[in-house]
Design an enzyme around this catalytic site. Structure first.
Site, PDB file in Angstrom:
ATOM      1  CD1 TRP A  16      -2.331  -2.185   1.463  1.00 21.40           C
ATOM      2  CD2 TRP A  16      -3.099  -0.834  -0.128  1.00 21.40           C
ATOM      3  NE1 TRP A  16      -3.409  -2.801   0.894  1.00 21.40           N
ATOM      4  CE2 TRP A  16      -3.909  -1.989  -0.087  1.00 21.40           C
ATOM      5  CE3 TRP A  16      -3.399   0.162  -1.057  1.00 21.40           C
ATOM      6  CZ2 TRP A  16      -4.986  -2.172  -0.945  1.00 21.40           C
ATOM      7  CZ3 TRP A  16      -4.477  -0.020  -1.910  1.00 21.40           C
ATOM      8  CH2 TRP A  16      -5.251  -1.176  -1.846  1.00 21.40           C
ATOM      9  CD  GLU A  17       2.873   3.637   3.335  1.00 13.67           C
ATOM     10  OE1 GLU A  17       3.053   4.660   2.623  1.00 13.67           O
ATOM     11  OE2 GLU A  17       2.157   3.649   4.348  1.00 13.67           O
ATOM     12  N   GLY A  18       3.730   1.388  -1.577  1.00 15.65           N
ATOM     13  CA  GLY A  18       4.364   1.420  -2.889  1.00 15.65           C
ATOM     14  C   GLY A  18       5.766   2.000  -2.767  1.00 15.65           C
TER      15      GLY A  18
END
Length: 231
Positions: A16-18
């Site tokens: 989700w942070e990537g």
């Protein structure tokens, strides 16, 4: 009990942070927060922020990975300290670290209090409350919270099967000198119902991060959490 972040937790956070924003030369540019009005905090790599991350900052993949390994230690320690001896599976711990890495709210969120009280079903439901950025719901946060809740619910401590204590009420006090506006929704654009004076105590029924839901004159209402202090 010594808690460590598991592989599932690290993978979820990185999913989700990537690792954004990748340049043509393989390095990464810092970028503004997509949900805030002023772009702060500026972010780079795996969600890293800080005084050294600002417009024009460029890191290599190795720098992004190394910074994540350093940053995550604090979040793991925060969650472990908050939980203490509360029964917690590895999956639950990983989900809570992901939540805290994104919100920084493990100690203030109703979610954390419910987990410590053993109210795991209620705690899992709380993830969906944290989908707002600057008062607006974000689709990315909705999906992230759903993933965190799914991981959290994938295992439950076997020692907690009896009726459990109810978490203590989340009471906060208005700290704004000029008082605090009460609105019908979690936004400064929502209609105003009234105002609370400095020092007034409210019981939080729902905490979205920026806004909290309360009862005001017998009806559901919302106030901005930045003007509240734990009682």
């Amino acid at each position: 009990m010594t808690h460590k972040l598991g592989t599932a937790g690290a993978a979820l956070i990185k999913k989700w942070e990537g690792c954004e924003k990748k340049r043509a030369d393989g390095r990464f540019d810092a970028y503004p927060d997509p949900g805030s009005k002023d772009g702060k905090p500026w972010t780079i790599g795996w969600g890293s922020t800080g005084p050294d991350v600002k417009p024009g900052t460029i890191w290599t993949q190795a720098q992004c990975d190394a910074r994540f390994d350093v940053d995550i230690v604090k979040y793991v320690e925060d969650v472990a300290m908050f939980l203490g001896a509360a029964p917690t599976t590895q999956a639950q711990f990983d989900a809570l670290v992901s939540f805290h890495y994104n919100t920084g709210a493990i100690a203030s969120a109703t979610l954390g209090q419910m987990h410590k009280a053993g109210r795991f079903d209620d705690a899992a439901d709380q993830f969906a409350r944290w989908i707002y950025n600057d008062g607006k719901p974000m689709n990315g946060l909705k999906s992230r919270r759903a993933d965190e809740a799914a991981l959290y619910e994938s295992a439950v401590p076997s020692c907690v099967k009896q009726p459990l204590p109810i978490a203590t009420a989340d009471v906060r006090v208005v700290n704004a000198g000029s008082g605090l506006n009460v609105r019908i929704g979690p936004s400064t654009g929502a209609a105003k119902l009234g105002a609370l004076k400095r020092g007034a105590a409210v019981t939080v029924l729902e905490d979205t991060g920026d806004w909290v839901r309360i009862t005001y004159q017998g009806r559901a209402a919302w106030v901005n959490d930045q003007f509240l202090t734990a009682a």
